[in-house]
Structures are given as C-alpha cells and as structure tokens.
Design a protein around this motif. Structure first.
Motif, PDB file in Angstrom:
ATOM      1  N   ALA A 184       0.855  -1.194   0.000  1.00  0.00           N
ATOM      2  CA  ALA A 184       0.000   0.000   0.000  1.00  0.00           C
ATOM      3  C   ALA A 184       0.882   1.231   0.000  1.00  0.00           C
ATOM      4  CB  ALA A 184      -0.923   0.010   1.214  1.00  0.00           C
ATOM      5  N   PHE A 185       0.507   2.227  -0.812  1.00  0.00           N
ATOM      6  CA  PHE A 185       1.217   3.485  -0.896  1.00  0.00           C
ATOM      7  C   PHE A 185       0.521   4.531  -0.050  1.00  0.00           C
ATOM      8  CE2 PHE A 185       4.347   3.713  -4.482  1.00  0.00           C
ATOM      9  CZ  PHE A 185       5.165   4.662  -3.907  1.00  0.00           C
ATOM     10  N   SER A 186       1.301   5.398   0.593  1.00  0.00           N
ATOM     11  CA  SER A 186       0.715   6.558   1.260  1.00  0.00           C
ATOM     12  C   SER A 186       0.229   7.543   0.205  1.00  0.00           C
ATOM     13  CB  SER A 186       1.739   7.240   2.170  1.00  0.00           C
ATOM     14  OG  SER A 186       2.770   7.830   1.403  1.00  0.00           O
ATOM     15  N   THR A 187      -0.708   8.403   0.586  1.00  0.00           N
ATOM     16  CA  THR A 187      -1.266   9.365  -0.359  1.00  0.00           C
ATOM     17  C   THR A 187      -0.235  10.396  -0.819  1.00  0.00           C
ATOM     18  OG1 THR A 187      -2.054  10.658   1.535  1.00  0.00           O
ATOM     19  CG2 THR A 187      -3.613   9.149   0.506  1.00  0.00           C
ATOM     20  N   THR A 188       0.816  10.577  -0.033  1.00  0.00           N
ATOM     21  CA  THR A 188       1.869  11.527  -0.407  1.00  0.00           C
ATOM     22  C   THR A 188       2.908  10.907  -1.331  1.00  0.00           C
ATOM     23  OG1 THR A 188       3.239  10.942   1.506  1.00  0.00           O
ATOM     24  CG2 THR A 188       1.608  12.712   1.795  1.00  0.00           C
ATOM     25  N   SER A 189       2.853   9.572  -1.467  1.00  0.00           N
ATOM     26  CA  SER A 189       3.799   8.774  -2.259  1.00  0.00           C
ATOM     27  C   SER A 189       5.190   8.713  -1.632  1.00  0.00           C
ATOM     28  CB  SER A 189       3.911   9.263  -3.707  1.00  0.00           C
ATOM     29  OG  SER A 189       4.721  10.408  -3.821  1.00  0.00           O
ATOM     30  N   HIS A 190       5.343   9.189  -0.407  1.00  0.00           N
ATOM     31  CA  HIS A 190       6.648   9.186   0.252  1.00  0.00           C
ATOM     32  C   HIS A 190       6.930   7.888   0.999  1.00  0.00           C
ATOM     33  CE1 HIS A 190       6.397  13.856   0.343  1.00  0.00           C
ATOM     34  NE2 HIS A 190       6.888  13.408  -0.777  1.00  0.00           N
ATOM     35  N   GLN A 191       5.891   7.125   1.313  1.00  0.00           N
ATOM     36  CA  GLN A 191       6.067   5.912   2.104  1.00  0.00           C
ATOM     37  C   GLN A 191       5.329   4.733   1.475  1.00  0.00           C
ATOM     38  OE1 GLN A 191       4.628   7.546   5.897  1.00  0.00           O
ATOM     39  NE2 GLN A 191       6.666   7.293   6.732  1.00  0.00           N
ATOM     40  N   LEU A 192       5.886   3.556   1.707  1.00  0.00           N
ATOM     41  CA  LEU A 192       5.309   2.307   1.225  1.00  0.00           C
ATOM     42  C   LEU A 192       5.153   1.356   2.395  1.00  0.00           C
ATOM     43  CD1 LEU A 192       4.614   0.557  -1.409  1.00  0.00           C
ATOM     44  CD2 LEU A 192       6.896  -0.420  -1.051  1.00  0.00           C
TER      45      LEU A 192
ATOM     46  N   LYS B  31      -1.363   9.062   7.991  1.00  0.00           N
ATOM     47  CA  LYS B  31      -0.748   9.074   9.319  1.00  0.00           C
ATOM     48  C   LYS B  31      -0.959   7.775  10.091  1.00  0.00           C
ATOM     49  CE  LYS B  31      -1.244  14.088   9.792  1.00  0.00           C
ATOM     50  NZ  LYS B  31      -1.833  15.200  10.590  1.00  0.00           N
ATOM     51  N   GLN B  32      -1.832   6.920   9.580  1.00  0.00           N
ATOM     52  CA  GLN B  32      -2.167   5.688  10.291  1.00  0.00           C
ATOM     53  C   GLN B  32      -2.257   4.558   9.281  1.00  0.00           C
ATOM     54  OE1 GLN B  32      -6.343   4.842  11.650  1.00  0.00           O
ATOM     55  NE2 GLN B  32      -5.472   5.186  13.692  1.00  0.00           N
ATOM     56  N   VAL B  33      -1.975   3.329   9.765  1.00  0.00           N
ATOM     57  CA  VAL B  33      -2.131   2.158   8.908  1.00  0.00           C
ATOM     58  C   VAL B  33      -2.949   1.107   9.651  1.00  0.00           C
ATOM     59  CG1 VAL B  33      -0.005   2.534   7.636  1.00  0.00           C
ATOM     60  CG2 VAL B  33       0.041   1.126   9.700  1.00  0.00           C
ATOM     61  N   ALA B  34      -3.650   0.293   8.867  1.00  0.00           N
ATOM     62  CA  ALA B  34      -4.425  -0.824   9.407  1.00  0.00           C
ATOM     63  C   ALA B  34      -3.882  -2.115   8.819  1.00  0.00           C
ATOM     64  CB  ALA B  34      -5.907  -0.662   9.080  1.00  0.00           C
ATOM     65  N   LEU B  35      -3.794  -3.137   9.661  1.00  0.00           N
ATOM     66  CA  LEU B  35      -3.245  -4.428   9.269  1.00  0.00           C
ATOM     67  C   LEU B  35      -4.183  -5.530   9.716  1.00  0.00           C
ATOM     68  CD1 LEU B  35       0.240  -3.863  10.982  1.00  0.00           C
ATOM     69  CD2 LEU B  35      -0.493  -2.932   8.790  1.00  0.00           C
ATOM     70  N   ALA B  36      -4.282  -6.601   8.922  1.00  0.00           N
ATOM     71  CA  ALA B  36      -5.130  -7.729   9.299  1.00  0.00           C
ATOM     72  C   ALA B  36      -4.669  -8.969   8.560  1.00  0.00           C
ATOM     73  CB  ALA B  36      -6.591  -7.430   8.989  1.00  0.00           C
TER      74      ALA B  36
ATOM     75  N   THR C   3      -7.156 -10.571  13.977  1.00  0.00           N
ATOM     76  CA  THR C   3      -7.186  -9.234  14.577  1.00  0.00           C
ATOM     77  C   THR C   3      -6.973  -8.157  13.514  1.00  0.00           C
ATOM     78  OG1 THR C   3      -4.805  -9.117  15.049  1.00  0.00           O
ATOM     79  CG2 THR C   3      -6.226 -10.132  16.725  1.00  0.00           C
ATOM     80  N   VAL C   4      -7.506  -6.962  13.813  1.00  0.00           N
ATOM     81  CA  VAL C   4      -7.192  -5.761  13.044  1.00  0.00           C
ATOM     82  C   VAL C   4      -6.386  -4.850  13.959  1.00  0.00           C
ATOM     83  CG1 VAL C   4      -8.083  -3.746  11.820  1.00  0.00           C
ATOM     84  CG2 VAL C   4      -9.300  -5.928  11.684  1.00  0.00           C
ATOM     85  N   ARG C   5      -5.241  -4.387  13.497  1.00  0.00           N
ATOM     86  CA  ARG C   5      -4.371  -3.555  14.321  1.00  0.00           C
ATOM     87  C   ARG C   5      -4.141  -2.213  13.637  1.00  0.00           C
ATOM     88  NH1 ARG C   5      -0.900  -6.919  18.122  1.00  0.00           N
ATOM     89  NH2 ARG C   5      -1.811  -9.004  17.995  1.00  0.00           N
ATOM     90  N   LEU C   6      -4.205  -1.154  14.438  1.00  0.00           N
ATOM     91  CA  LEU C   6      -3.948   0.196  13.964  1.00  0.00           C
ATOM     92  C   LEU C   6      -2.617   0.684  14.528  1.00  0.00           C
ATOM     93  CD1 LEU C   6      -7.464   1.856  14.464  1.00  0.00           C
ATOM     94  CD2 LEU C   6      -6.576   0.704  12.425  1.00  0.00           C
ATOM     95  N   TRP C   7      -1.829   1.350  13.682  1.00  0.00           N
ATOM     96  CA  TRP C   7      -0.516   1.835  14.077  1.00  0.00           C
ATOM     97  C   TRP C   7      -0.350   3.283  13.657  1.00  0.00           C
ATOM     98  CZ3 TRP C   7       3.102  -1.587  16.381  1.00  0.00           C
ATOM     99  CH2 TRP C   7       2.741  -2.936  16.345  1.00  0.00           C
ATOM    100  N   ASP C   8       0.348   4.041  14.463  1.00  0.00           N
ATOM    101  CA  ASP C   8       0.750   5.400  14.129  1.00  0.00           C
ATOM    102  C   ASP C   8       2.057   5.307  13.340  1.00  0.00           C
ATOM    103  OD1 ASP C   8       2.139   7.957  14.295  1.00  0.00           O
ATOM    104  OD2 ASP C   8       0.641   8.552  15.775  1.00  0.00           O
ATOM    105  N   VAL C   9       2.053   5.770  12.088  1.00  0.00           N
ATOM    106  CA  VAL C   9       3.239   5.598  11.261  1.00  0.00           C
ATOM    107  C   VAL C   9       4.327   6.617  11.578  1.00  0.00           C
ATOM    108  CG1 VAL C   9       1.967   4.556   9.368  1.00  0.00           C
ATOM    109  CG2 VAL C   9       2.261   7.024   9.424  1.00  0.00           C
ATOM    110  N   GLN C  10       3.994   7.645  12.335  1.00  0.00           N
ATOM    111  CA  GLN C  10       5.014   8.635  12.698  1.00  0.00           C
ATOM    112  C   GLN C  10       5.837   8.189  13.902  1.00  0.00           C
ATOM    113  OE1 GLN C  10       2.269  12.001  13.055  1.00  0.00           O
ATOM    114  NE2 GLN C  10       3.088  12.858  11.152  1.00  0.00           N
ATOM    115  N   THR C  11       5.182   7.489  14.839  1.00  0.00           N
ATOM    116  CA  THR C  11       5.876   7.046  16.057  1.00  0.00           C
ATOM    117  C   THR C  11       6.109   5.543  16.105  1.00  0.00           C
ATOM    118  OG1 THR C  11       3.817   6.728  17.303  1.00  0.00           O
ATOM    119  CG2 THR C  11       4.787   8.944  17.299  1.00  0.00           C
TER     120      THR C  11
END
Length: 335
Positions: free
Chosen positions: A17-25, A65-70, A75-83
């Motif tokens: 998955a790409f971030s909307t800014t295209s800076h992160q994958l 700013k956030q990602v979801a994983l499953a 489980t579904v896990r939410l993470w803060d991509v900045q911290t």
C-alpha cells in the motif's frame, strides 16, 4: 530503467500500500511483520510486529498518518506511522480476516473474513463499532464507496451485498456470480461497482439499482483482480488463465496473452499504463490504450504477487514471494 530492492522480509510479501503523499510504502508478509519504507532513501523506517500469524491485507488511512493491518490471526491492528506506536487492536473475528477498507474520511475501518461477520473499528478512539452478522457464507472482499455512505461485500457463494453504512440496512443483496466473488471495487465516481469471480467472468453493476451494466466473458479460468482506470471508463482484469484483459465499460474488451499466471494488475494514476505481476517472476508494463507490451521488468527470483503505482505514476513497487520489494523508476521511459 533503474531499480531498487527493498530486502528484509523473511517470507513472501503478501500486500502493498502506498501513502497518499507517495513518500512511504507499506508491505506485509507471511513472516508476521509489516514494514514501513521511505521511498526516497529505500530504507526501512519501521518494523511493525505483534501479529501471531502471516498478514494478508494492509491499508494506509487517507491522511497517511495511520495504517491498518489484518490477516490470519483474526485481529485488526492500527498503528501510528510517525511514532510506530500501536494504537488499537480489534479482536472479535473468530476466523481469518480476508479484507479491510478505510472509509474516505479515515474515521472507520471495516473488516470481513471467513467467520461471516462484518466489523467496524473507530480509528479515532480505537473502540469497536457496529458488528453485523451475515447469514451467508464467508466473505472475501470489502470496499467503501468513494462517498463513504455504502460498502460493497463479496461473498464466497457469489452474492454481492451493498449496505448503507449509516443505518446498517442492506440496500440490496443479489447473486452476482456463480462462484466466489474474488474482488470488488467502486468506480472513481462511485456510480458503478466492478466484480470478478472464480466463475471466470467480470461484471459491472449500477451502484444505484444493482442492475448489471456489463457482463464480460473471455477469461477461461478464475479472475483474481479488477481495477478501474482513473477516468472510470476502462477495467483491467487478470486471471489464472495467464491473460490480462482490458475492457471498455459498456462494450466488449480485448485480451492480452501472457505465458504464465498473472497474480496482480494495476492502472497507473495517469491512465497511460497497466502493470501486471506474474508467476514468471516479471513485472510487465502495457500501453493502456493499445494493449501492446511496453516493457518486461526482470529481477525478482520468484513469482510477483502484488504491485502498486506511486500516486504520481513515476514508480512501480512490486512484491514477490522471494521476500523482496522492488522499486522501478519509469521516468526515463519513452512510451
């Protein structure tokens, strides 16, 4: 063509998955980890650990700013991509989760899986929201509409559910395919829903009425994925029959034969190219208008199972069972 390789996963890469800014994958793997990559430096910024089994699906929030994983651990896990901090863990699914989708405003994640449950997670509070139980068989795919007012759910028995996210009331349920619905996606304007299936067909439906607008036949084996072009007027599909087909919505399509099974397909955001990933270890670029082969990108040492264009269409990221992600720079190409 220049390429970069992102190594680090110990098993096959299952989703990108790409971030909307295209800076992160973002990449998920059967090695139970998710890795966040800086696209400029090719460095791994974060390794997100905690899942007890392999992951099948990842998603960036619309804000990036956030990602979801499953995946397999239910489980579904939410993470803060900045911290890199874990924000929430949603339990409740009793079988493997097959698909997740963010609402367009980023406030909700919906998940579906093999346990016949549709679960919603509030991404701001981390609290579990509505839980809808289906009387049907397990579900393989879910997608939010661009307006966020509806979700479309594909079932293993071929049914398609369109449900109002505000009321929880099913707007309609209908038999879309003779076998499992393998992929569901809305057109960019939200007016159409495209589905593909193990029954070898691709169909386009009216989101307003549920009536079929186009019924595409031509594949001779299961169709894995469909993707709308940015203008919504074309569809690309890939199949176990080793072909990619490009369809004009409302008309017959044209086929492209390849030598090995195609696992993934994606339109470039500018609508000029189609990329496919295959069992023959290659990524292939096609001209979206003519259907002609543009380039064959070689370097992976095992099958390519997932790929994504950057939002500016300048790069392709491909994930493989060889455990690597490769970044292909297409700026130097002359179509």
């Amino acid at each position: 063509m220049t390429t970069r390789t992102y190594g680090g996963h110990q098993k096959s890469v299952s989703s990108l998955a790409f971030s909307t800014t295209s800076h992160q994958l973002l990449s998920s793997s059967e090695d139970k980890t998710v890795r966040l990559w800086d696209c400029e430096s090719s460095s791994c910024v974060l390794v997100l650990e905690g899942h007890t089994s392999g992951m099948w699906t990842v998603a960036f929030s619309p804000s990036g700013k956030q990602v979801a994983l499953a995946g397999k651990d239910q489980t579904v896990r939410l993470w803060d991509v900045q911290t890199g901090a874990s924000q929430s863990i949603m339990t409740g699914h009793t079988k493997r989760i097959r698909s997740i989708s963010y609402s367009p405003d980023g406030r909700t994640v919906v998940s579906v899986g093999e346990d016949k449950m549709i679960r919603f997670l509030d991404t701001q509070t981390g609290q579990q929201g509505e839980v809808w139980e289906s009387q049907n068989v397990g579900m393989d795919r879910v997608a939010y509409s661009p307006g966020g007012l509806e979700i479309a759910v594909g079932y293993r028995d071929g049914e398609l559910l369109l449900c109002n996210t505000t009321t929880g009331i099913a707007a309609r349920v209908w038999k879309a395919h003779d076998r499992a619905v393998s992929y569901v996606t809305f057109s960019p304007n939200g007016q159409w829903i495209a589905t593909c299936s193990d029954d070898d067909t691709v169909k386009v439906w009216s989101a307003a009425t549920g009536s079929v607008l186009s019924h595409f036949t031509g594949h001779c084996s299961s169709v894995y994925q469909v993707a709308f072009s940015p203008n919504g007027l074309q569809l690309a599909s890939c199949s176990l029959d080793r072909t990619i087909r490009l369809w004009d919505v409302g008309s017959l399509g044209k086929g492209i034969d390849v030598e090995n099974r195609v696992n993934a397909v994606a339109f470039s955001p500018d609508g000029r190219r189609i990329a496919t990933g295959s069992d023959d270890k290659t990524v292939i670029l096609w001209d979206a208008r003519s259907g002609l082969l543009d380039r064959v990108l070689e370097g992976h040492t095992s099958s390519v199972d997932c790929l994504v264009f950057s939002p500016n269409s300048h790069r392709i990221f491909s994930g493989s069972r060889d455990g690597t992600i490769r970044v292909w720079d297409v700026d130097s190409y002359e179509c």
